[in-house]
Design an enzyme around this catalytic site. Structure first.
Site, PDB file in Angstrom:
ATOM      1  N   SER A   1      54.229  29.985  19.087  1.00 19.78           N
ATOM      2  CA  SER A   1      52.891  29.095  19.376  1.00 19.78           C
ATOM      3  C   SER A   1      52.486  28.303  17.985  1.00 19.78           C
ATOM      4  O   SER A   1      53.141  27.481  16.659  1.00 19.78           O
ATOM      5  CB  SER A   1      51.965  29.939  20.189  1.00 19.78           C
ATOM      6  OG  SER A   1      51.195  29.043  20.777  1.00 19.78           O
TER       7      SER A   1
ATOM      8  N   ASP B   1      51.074  20.687  19.847  1.00 18.93           N
ATOM      9  CA  ASP B   1      51.967  22.971  19.085  1.00 18.93           C
ATOM     10  C   ASP B   1      53.437  22.482  18.792  1.00 18.93           C
ATOM     11  O   ASP B   1      54.103  22.240  19.818  1.00 18.93           O
ATOM     12  CB  ASP B   1      51.810  23.959  18.887  1.00 18.93           C
ATOM     13  CG  ASP B   1      51.060  24.260  20.296  1.00 18.93           C
ATOM     14  OD1 ASP B   1      51.862  23.821  21.366  1.00 18.93           O
ATOM     15  OD2 ASP B   1      51.190  26.100  20.733  1.00 18.93           O
TER      16      ASP B   1
ATOM     17  N   ASP C   1      55.365  24.810  19.652  1.00 16.87           N
ATOM     18  CA  ASP C   1      55.774  24.458  21.124  1.00 16.87           C
ATOM     19  C   ASP C   1      55.978  24.140  23.027  1.00 16.87           C
ATOM     20  O   ASP C   1      55.811  24.359  23.537  1.00 16.87           O
ATOM     21  CB  ASP C   1      55.663  26.692  21.489  1.00 16.87           C
ATOM     22  CG  ASP C   1      54.844  27.261  22.013  1.00 16.87           C
ATOM     23  OD1 ASP C   1      53.749  26.507  21.279  1.00 16.87           O
ATOM     24  OD2 ASP C   1      54.999  27.490  22.712  1.00 16.87           O
TER      25      ASP C   1
ATOM     26  N   ASP D   1      52.607  23.702  24.419  1.00 17.87           N
ATOM     27  CA  ASP D   1      52.067  23.818  25.525  1.00 17.87           C
ATOM     28  C   ASP D   1      50.692  23.990  25.521  1.00 17.87           C
ATOM     29  O   ASP D   1      50.000  24.208  26.074  1.00 17.87           O
ATOM     30  CB  ASP D   1      51.843  25.565  25.603  1.00 17.87           C
ATOM     31  CG  ASP D   1      52.137  26.710  24.664  1.00 17.87           C
ATOM     32  OD1 ASP D   1      52.008  25.853  23.407  1.00 17.87           O
ATOM     33  OD2 ASP D   1      51.821  27.855  25.016  1.00 17.87           O
TER      34      ASP D   1
END
Length: 578
Positions: free
Chosen positions: A151, A304, A306, A308
């Protein structure tokens, strides 16, 4: 080696003499030769814990590190769980990765272990956002899926998110079943690493387009977008996966004036332009804000690695760009969705929204005012996803969110989704601009209507073994010695989600909290403040979530009231950490 604890020395010996590759053994030997006892201890003092969401940690050799072997063992355990849960069935999984260093390699290892266990793998041939993995699991009829990502953690980290058949991260009882299977793998010799090519199928653009089409179908203000299509949007993927889909989603929604922050457009696991690739941090948006000022943008979006989570910036009434926090953006998004559904006569009484126990109570007030059912879950989007799966086909999910910059509109996935969120935040901005207003003004109007809620997250980092012990001791102190006052107001209630009870501090009476067990404490004060203490499940931190409330009768009072709220939160934190 005599200075190391015996358990650490024994694990090191197993790695030096076991079925590990020469490079890994050489890396360990170099630490021994350099007498790096602190690093050796932290690398081997425990096994990297496979928690309810998967694994996360720093990369390197060792049992407490993310590497081929810890990822391989985790995948073998997940395979064993799947083979027991679905005996005799064809099992399909999806695997994706973000832009972090070694993410592509670790994703390949994961796919190979699945394939060696006779499981069919849909393997994203290039980096993709986490929410698209969740979407793919659901669309392709998979029993599970894995995302290689850490993340928004620093560049030294990587991780492994495991998903179930509904596209959400595992919850009880399956989370424990997976964890038990991972723990039972034991020796690395029990992991099947030998790739079976026939079991690996590459996917990519077809899933992208299906996902984008489904997102676009959710749009509720297409007329406003058509009139405001030239809305000036600045977008930064912060060297992550968002570049693959966010610009396409904005274009497909109808936005024609999107400026990409070129310095941050190329995926790069070293995240060279930021200290941390975290859209919650102002520093990470420095380049995006500069570009926004240069072109006089209406909206700044940053995702960010990834994709999400999304952070945003808007112009205030002085024309200055300000960052909105996760609670503000989430409240605006849910207020917008419910208001438009109400305007369009789509609210039937069967709709609902979801948030978490550490997210602003403002969202509850908004839902109640619209007579929309509200559910509150433990921290972590997997719990929101679990509610969605439970109610699928029975009720209509409109939106959900949590304070940590993660939101979801529609039920296409079972995780927070910055792709759909970016599209709807842009749509929301166009909607208010079409009415001659702005997102900032909409926020002040929301505070006038429901009360001015102010939240702040304070994180204290405590690294390593000693840090973990210190965090545990701090939580125990809070449990046994509840603060009498916080911020000048009496503490009247303590919610202990580990013990599953809420205690009236003044009378000593208690009642049951109907939630799964979680190491979270909440202090509620006489004047309505809510302060939550929670050890992070993915980082060496203890987090304090403070929520305070006052009235905002006049928008001109906002700055003064805002400072007063900040001062109150500072007093509360001073009391907690004294």
């Amino acid at each position: 080696m005599q200075t190391l604890e015996p358990t650490v020395s024994n694990k090191i010996d197993l790695w030096l003499n076991g079925s590990y590759d020469p490079d890994t053994k050489a890396s360990i030997q170099s630490l021994i030769d350099a007498q790096s006892h602190v690093e050796l201890t932290d690398s081997f003092y425990r096994d990297l814990e496979f928690g309810t969401g998967g694994l996360r940690g720093t990369m390197g050799p060792g049992t407490n590190r993310v590497n081929k072997y810890t990822i391989g063992a985790a995948t073998q355990g997940l395979c064993n769980y799947l083979l027991k849960k679905y005996p005799g069935e064809e099992i399909k999984v999806a695997v994706a990765h973000d832009s972090r260093n070694l993410s592509d390699y670790l994703a390949k290892v994961t796919a190979e272990v699945f394939s060696a266990n006779g499981i069919h793998v849909y393997f994203f041939k290039e980096l993709r956002p986490t929410p698209e993995l969740s979407f793919a699991i659901r669309q392709l009829g998979c029993k599970s899926g894995v995302m290689l990502t850490a993340s928004h953690n620093p560049k030294e980290y990587n991780g492994y998110k495991a998903y179930g058949a509904d596209g959400g991260q595992f919850t009880s009882p399956d989370d424990r079943m997976v964890m038990d299977e991972v723990a039972a793998v034991g020796s690395i010799d029990n992991v099947k690493f030998d790739r079976v090519d026939a079991n690996i199928e590459l996917i990519g653009e077809d899933i992208d387009q299906l996902y984008l089409d489904k997102i676009t179908e959710l749009s509720v203000s297409q007329d406003a977008i058509k009139r405001q299509h030239n809305l000036k949007i600045v977008y930064s993927p912060i060297h992550g996966t968002g570049i693959t889909l966010v610009p396409k989603a904005l274009k497909q929604f109808g936005f024609t004036n999107v400026t990409i922050v070129e310095e941050q457009a190329t995926p790069d696991g070293n995240f060279p332009t930021v200290v941390y690739p975290n859209p919650e941090e102002k520093e990470a948006l420095t380049l995006a804000l500069a570009k926004a000022a240069e072109i006089d943008a209406d909206l700044v979006l940053a995702t960010d690695p990834d994709a999400d989570r999304v952070g945003i910036a808007v112009k205030n009434d002085k024309g200055e760009f300000i960052l909105l926090n996760g609670n503000q953006t989430g409240s605006l998004l849910i207020n917008y969705m419910l208001s438009v559904w109400e305007e369009q006569g789509k609210l039937t009484g069967n709709e609902y929204i979801v948030s978490t126990i550490v997210t602003t109570p403002l969202i509850i007030d908004i839902a109640r005012s619209k007579n929309v059912e509200f559910f509150e879950t433990l921290t972590g989007f997997k719990w929101i996803g679990a509610i969605m799966t439970k109610l699928q086909g029975k009720k209509t999910f409109i939106a959900g969110g949590e304070e940590s910059y993660g939101y979801l509109v529609g039920d296409l996935v079972r995780d927070k989704d910055a792709v759909v969120s970016c599209a709807f935040i842009a749509e929301m901005t166009a909607y208010y601009k079409d009415k001659g207003s702005s997102l900032y003004e909409a926020m002040l109007n929301m505070y006038q209507e429901y009360g001015f809620y102010k939240e702040k997250l304070v994180s204290i980092t405590m690294k390593g073994k000693s840090g973990a012990e210190e965090i545990k001791a701090m939580m125990q102190r809070f449990r046994t010695n509840t603060p009498a006052t916080l911020g000048g107001s009496r503490v009247v209630a303590l919610k202990d989600y580990e013990l599953g009870k809420q205690t009236d501090v003044l009378t000593g009476t208690s009642q049951v909290l109907d939630y799964p067990k979680s190491d979270v404490l909440q202090f509620i004060t006489e004047d309505g403040c809510i302060i939550s203490a929670r050890p992070s499940g993915t980082e060496p931190k203890i987090k304090f979530y403070c929520s305070v409330k006052t009235d905002l009768n006049d928008k001109n009072e906002f700055e003064v009231k805002n400072r007063m709220q900040d001062e109150k939160i500072d007093k509360i934190m001073a009391d907690l950490t004294a």
